[in-house]
Design an enzyme around this catalytic site. Structure first.
Site, PDB file in Angstrom:
ATOM      1  N   LYS B  89       0.848  -1.220  -0.093  1.00  0.00           N
ATOM      2  CA  LYS B  89      -0.081  -0.087  -0.050  1.00  0.00           C
ATOM      3  C   LYS B  89       0.848   0.967   0.297  1.00  0.00           C
ATOM      4  CE  LYS B  89      -2.576  -1.285   3.607  1.00  0.00           C
ATOM      5  NZ  LYS B  89      -2.757  -2.524   3.665  1.00  0.00           N
ATOM      6  N   CYS B 178     -13.003   2.553  16.079  1.00  0.00           N
ATOM      7  CA  CYS B 178     -11.567   2.179  15.823  1.00  0.00           C
ATOM      8  C   CYS B 178     -11.025   1.842  16.589  1.00  0.00           C
ATOM      9  CB  CYS B 178     -10.556   2.605  14.748  1.00  0.00           C
ATOM     10  SG  CYS B 178      -9.288   2.667  14.508  1.00  0.00           S
ATOM     11  N   MET B 363      -8.067  -4.133  16.525  1.00  0.00           N
ATOM     12  CA  MET B 363      -8.849  -4.221  16.156  1.00  0.00           C
ATOM     13  C   MET B 363     -10.090  -6.040  16.943  1.00  0.00           C
ATOM     14  SD  MET B 363      -9.875  -1.608  15.254  1.00  0.00           S
ATOM     15  CE  MET B 363      -8.851  -0.564  15.300  1.00  0.00           C
ATOM     16  N   GLY B 400      -4.914   2.068  13.318  1.00  0.00           N
ATOM     17  CA  GLY B 400      -5.512   1.727  12.186  1.00  0.00           C
ATOM     18  C   GLY B 400      -5.409   2.737  10.726  1.00  0.00           C
ATOM     19  N   GLN B 401      -5.136   3.525  11.711  1.00  0.00           N
ATOM     20  CA  GLN B 401      -5.710   4.738  10.604  1.00  0.00           C
ATOM     21  C   GLN B 401      -4.193   5.653  11.273  1.00  0.00           C
ATOM     22  OE1 GLN B 401      -9.834   7.029   9.965  1.00  0.00           O
ATOM     23  NE2 GLN B 401      -9.675   6.162  12.291  1.00  0.00           N
TER      24      GLN B 401
END
Lengths: 219, 774
Positions: B89, B178, B363, B400-401
């Site tokens: 990514k 999240c 998560m 996660g972000q």
């Protein structure tokens, strides 16, 4: 930004001998910038390279594959230097662990399954292959892309008429030259005939023409 | 919108197309990407640093730029996060700038049709509508919903405008979906948010235990660092503790499966074993730990207006030990399906004083109706054996972000939060009012809606105006149908700032074109307290504008010029220096703008020019003042808290009518709702669509083979999607797994909007479904 544009123009403008001295400058400043924390993992001495050369069986240094060329090499990449796609089918359960990919791509050799000599990974220390490499399961795009790539580095750029050409790409994750440049899985146009000499960087210096990190200043 | 391609480009792509066709004939199944090249380029690229746009790892990347276009990526060797290595990514991230359907102009809904307008006109409408709604329906009828993809300045101005100027605590972010349980876990166990350790723990630990965490796909750069350590050092083990078999299980030394929700019982059983075998680090526990219990039977929040406040009660070690008596490995085996010997094995790893243990989770533990509890319970284990805040001993909560920590947790863009502290605290309100130059009465001391309740309020009509930036709730909300229908109701006004069309822009009344990632300046904050600056590296297309500047434009139209006085030239620097005041002091000191600009990320607390790698440990953390070997200064008693938290079942478990667990999640190729990664050709072409993963025997029983359609039905909704059997993940029998990135298979229409009563974070991992062959 100003400084960057200026030096880019400068790099384009200087021909021949001038370029050599400019290159020298780049290397000196480059070295200084690299003595920072975090770069210690880089193999400045080429030990890894040397050992990999030693460990390569003689036959891989001379056999021929015939079908891997620069065009197909770059067609698997989104830009020169990007991780290539996997150009063959992989199982759905593709795990990418050492018993899968590296069973062929660690040492290369002839694969009866694919009828080809297998390219060797230039970074066998990274074994989570699917972290970067993906197969192709669908050809249609989600939406069209306006992506534009860049020209790959030119080959055979020697600074003096008979001097060894420089290394035109970054060595990051490509420290092991022989993986791509020698043996039957090598890319035809960049395969070298004198790989048995082992220490590539004795003669070939990395001379990537970039304005490295000029936009901001490092401490 | 029509797409214009200039003639030359068109001819080039046509030629490339035929080359693909030709190559396809030679190598069936292979497509060659022959992209057009930037014209006149000599191969000279300039490289500029930025954090990656995707997950919370926060890899440093260098973006190669030619003629104002991003053309290449390499890992930043100077960034200690990834030391020059990215994942697929990151390497292809810059392709996400160039999807041909980029939103480049503003659009407003006129008679049901979206029409293009100049962005200034759209901003006029946003401001007018916000004011009108507020005047008519009160201050709490307007809301802003952002995300952990907001840059720090984005979140900061959103909070300043809504909390400081408009006097509403209707500020939330998708990080609630999240990271909220991670936050409440830290707050209840340590009284201060964010991990005590850092990624360097990976280079010291002997044992890694991943708790419900498919790190091999979700945090691949950190996972491969673990693998490299295992290869390099002897005595390194990876234990995968999960509800389904994944690529992480394949790479782990041991994989232990548990039944959904029973991680609570297993964690308690591990503590039971540690005490039963006297592996307790008594010096540590006596000096640094206190014991507590809270409420039990705390509910699931599935009803509107659900409210819950926990109440802590100090207990003794003996009482805690008595509480654990229910959790013998043998009893927990019956609940969890984990053999008692495996529980004892894990306890022995944690308990062995010779081993350094790092736990990772994301998560699986956070999206959990007892998310706060399971966070507490894993801290309990580390605290009992004193394996914390030292290199290699680390309970580590991953994010996660890219800026869930930086923007949402540190800026406090949640309904109860402020850049420093919470709205309920008078001192914190005063500090904010002073820095923001607003009357302190402006800041409402009462939190309003957490995310799920915010969208319920939108459905009910309590909220009439919502501005959604950098996120895609019409894919990510659980029990989605209700919230989509709510958003579409007649007198709701929805503003969406985004870079590509999504199911969320589909419900918008105004779409604002946003500058994406390196098209604007900003900062992210990653999982290990690292703040990362990036400059504007390429120009945004068309009228696209940074989310920060959009908010500033609207704030000024509402008359808040004084609070938003900055100029386009240096607003990010000015905002940063204002924001930094909130965190002054050794517990959270942030680096100056100049330092952030210069370095590939800086960890806070950044005190006297030094980053803090391990908090609570005086060898590394200048905020420790008690003169002991550790100082857990977050809590008033200067101790870390061990919590007695019981096992309680999930909100909805399989029964005879709905006999399967539904578990949702991600794949390595795609990030979040896929609106970016699906526009990256390599990634989309690798995993082009969603699917439902099934156990081979369940598939056989249902009579489906790979690729055949399965209907997944819950009490909320149903969806038909292709089956995947023996793919990269294999769920146990009676569980199915669906990744949520694909907007054409909205799995969240099936999921349940139950949440952790303490964190208010929904559980996307557990609800009951039945299957039919479609």
């Amino acid at each position: 930004m100003m400084e960057k544009k200026g030096s880019e123009k400068w790099a384009k403008a200087v021909p021949g001998l001038l370029a050599l001295s400019f290159l020298g400058l780049l290397l000196v400043t480059g070295r200084e910038a690299r003595s920072v924390e975090g770069l210690d993992n880089f193999d400045h001495q080429g030990k890894k390279l040397y050992e990999a050369g030693e460990a390569t069986p003689e036959i891989y240094l001379s056999a021929d594959s015939g079908d891997r060329n620069l065009a197909s090499f770059y067609e698997l990449r989104q830009y020169p230097g990007s991780p290539p796609r996997i150009p063959h089918k992989v199982d759905l359960s593709f795990s990418g662990n050492e018993t899968d990919c590296l069973s062929c791509h660690a040492k290369g050799g002839y694969s009866p399954e694919f009828g080809k000599f297998v390219p060797v990974t230039p970074h066998p220390e990274n074994s989570l292959c699917y972290q970067c490499h993906v197969p192709l399961t669908e050809e249609k795009p989600f939406v069209a892309s306006d992506w534009q790539s860049i020209e790959p580095p030119r080959l055979g750029r020697s600074f003096l008429s008979s001097s060894p050409p420089t290394v035109p790409h970054s060595l990051q994750l490509r420290e092991n030259c022989i993986a791509c440049h020698t043996g039957p899985g090598a890319v035809a146009e960049i395969r070298v005939a004198h790989a048995s000499r082992g220490n590539c960087r004795q003669c070939h210096v990395p001379a990537v023409q970039t304005d490295e990190l000029r936009e901001f200043q490092r401490k | 919108m029509t797409i214009t391609i200039d003639r030359r480009r068109f001819i080039q792509s046509a030629a490339a197309g035929s080359a693909i066709a030709a190559a396809g004939a030679i190598f069936p199944g292979i497509s060659f990407g022959a992209w057009p090249k930037v014209a006149g380029n000599t191969g000279v690229v300039s490289w500029q640093k930025t954090p990656c746009r995707f997950c919370g790892t926060g890899c440093g990347v260098l973006v190669g730029v030619v003629d104002g276009r991003a053309v290449a990526v390499k890992g930043d060797p100077n960034c200690s996060v990834n030391k020059g290595l990215c994942c697929m990514k990151g390497y292809h991230s810059v392709q996400a700038l160039y999807g041909t359907d980029r939103i480049t102009t503003a659009k407003i809904r006129k008679n049901g049709e979206m029409v293009e307008v100049p962005i200034q006109e759209a901003l006029d409408l946003v401001a007018a509508k916000l004011k009108e709604t507020r005047d008519k329906h009160g201050k709490d009828s307007v809301a802003i919903y952002g995300s952990g993809q907001w840059t720090i300045p984005d979140g900061y101005v959103a909070s300043k405008l809504f909390k400081g100027c408009l006097s509403t605590n209707n500020v939330e972010a998708n990080a609630r979906l999240c990271m909220a349980s991670a936050v409440t876990g830290f707050m209840t166990s340590f009284g201060i948010d964010e991990p005590m350790g850092c990624y360097e723990d990976i280079d010291h630990a002997n044992v890694f235990i991943t708790w419900g965490n498919n790190m091999a796909e979700m945090h691949p750069v950190l996972f491969s660092r673990m693998l490299a350590n295992r290869k390099r050092r002897t005595n390194v083990k990876i234990i995968d503790f999960a509800t389904r078999l994944t690529r992480t299980s394949q790479a782990a030394d041991t994989s232990i499966l548990f039944r959904p929700q029973t991680d609570l019982a297993v964690a308690n059983a591990i503590c039971h074993e540690i005490i039963a075998n006297d592996w307790v680090n008594w010096n540590f526990v006596n000096e640094h730990v206190s014991f507590h219990k809270g409420k039990t039977n705390i509910g699931y929040g599935t009803e509107d207006h659900f409210a819950f406040t926990d109440q802590d009660e100090a207990i003794s070690f003996e009482e805690y030990k008595k509480f654990l008596a229910d959790y013998t490995p043998e009893r927990v085996e019956k609940i969890s399906g984990v053999p008692a010997k495996d529980i004892k094995y894990m306890a022995a790893l944690y308990g062995d004083p010779a081993l350094k243990v790092t736990s990772f989770w994301c998560m699986g533990m956070n999206q959990h109706t007892r998310g706060t509890w399971i966070n507490n319970l894993v801290y309990n284990i580390h605290l009992l054996v004193g394996k914390i805040s030292t290199p290699g001993n680390s309970p580590f909560s991953l994010t996660g972000q890219p800026s869930a920590c930086g923007t949402v947790r540190e800026v406090g863009t949640l309904t109860h939060g402020l850049p420093h502290g919470v709205v309920m605290n008078e001192h914190d309100r005063q500090m904010a009012a002073e820095i923001w130059e607003v009357p302190v009465a402006n800041i409402d001391p009462k939190p309003t809606y957490h995310t799920v309740e915010m969208f319920r309020a939108l459905d009910r009509g309590d909220i009439k105006f919502i501005w959604i930036q950098v996120t895609n709730p019409m894919v990510t909300m659980p029990n989605l149908k209700r919230y989509r229908e709510g958003a579409k109701k007649d007198d709701r006004f929805i503003v969406v700032s985004d870079v590509y069309p999504t199911p969320t822009t589909d419900v918008a009344d105004v779409i604002l074109p946003s500058a994406f990632w390196i098209e604007k300046e900003g900062m992210f904050g990653n999982s290990e307290r690292r703040t990362q600056h990036f400059a504007e590296i390429v120009k945004p297309p068309g009228e696209a504008m940074s989310d920060t500047w959009q908010i500033i434009e609207v704030a000024r139209r509402l008359g808040f010029e004084k609070q938003f006085p900055w100029s386009k030239e240096d607003y990010i620097e000015k905002i940063w220096e204002e924001y930094r005041k909130f965190h002054a002091g050794p517990k959270h000191e942030m680096a100056s703008y100049q330092v952030l600009r210069a370095r590939s990320g800086v960890q806070w607390p950044f005190v006297n020019g030094k980053e803090t790698r391990w908090r609570f440990n005086p060898q590394y953390d200048p905020a420790c003042t008690n003169g002991k070997d550790f100082d857990f200064y977050g809590k008033k008693d200067n101790r870390a808290w061990i919590w007695a938290r019981p096992y309680e079942p999930a909100a909805e478990s399989p029964d005879s009518e709905y006999p399967f667990w539904l578990n949702t999640g991600r794949v390595i190729e795609h990030w979040h709702t896929g609106s970016l990664t699906r526009r990256i050709p390599v990634l989309h072409n690798a995993v082009p669509s969603g699917y439902v993963e099934m156990h081979p025997e369940d598939a056989a029983q249902l009579g489906v083979v790979n690729g055949e359609k399965v209907r997944i039905i819950s009490r909320r909704g149903e969806i038909v999607m292709p089956a995947q059997i023996n793919g990269r993940g294999v769920p146990p029998r009676n569980m199915v797994f669906v990744p949520f990135f694909d907007e054409s298979y909205l799995i969240n229409e099936v999921t349940l909007d139950a949440f952790c009563p303490i964190s208010k974070q929904p559980d996307y991992k557990k609800c009951a479904v039945r299957l039919e062959k479609a």
